[in-house]
Design a protein around this motif. Structure first.
Motif: not given
Length: 112
Positions: A50-55, A74-78
């Motif tokens: 996802t391009g979103y962060t976990l937070e 989960l792989v997070d961040g853009p």
């Protein structure tokens, strides 16, 4: 394709892990959580990008939070071109984090 058609297609394959990516899966969280739930019930291990962060996801809509509960990794961040580094495992840029998840909560970073 419907959620059931996608699930049937994936479950007819002997794969053990499923990666959810492409577009932004959390934009379609309601449908994707149903798919992920079916896959996990059949013993599949779920990775999600996802391009979103976990937070950001943790304070988001109910569907997004419920989708998090179905994800094992989960792989997070853009993706950030300026942070691209050759040789990174399972991610495109070093701002992205790889979280091991359990019941929607992070239990640790696999790769910070």
């Amino acid at each position: 394709m419907s959620v059931d058609e996608i699930a049937d297609e994936l479950l007819s394959n002997p794969i053990t892990d499923v990666t959810l990516s492409g577009g932004e899966l959390f934009v379609q969280a309601k449908e994707v959580k149903l798919l992920a739930r079916k896959l996990r019930a059949a013993g599949k291990h779920i990775w999600a990008y996802t391009g979103y962060t976990l937070e950001q996801l943790q304070v988001s809509s109910r569907d997004k939070i419920e989708l998090l509960r179905e994800i094992d990794v989960l792989v997070d961040g853009p993706f950030e071109l300026e942070n691209k580094r050759p040789g990174l495992m399972y991610r495109g840029s070093d701002n992205q984090r790889i979280w091991q998840m359990k019941n929607g909560e992070p239990i640790g970073l696999i790769f910070p």
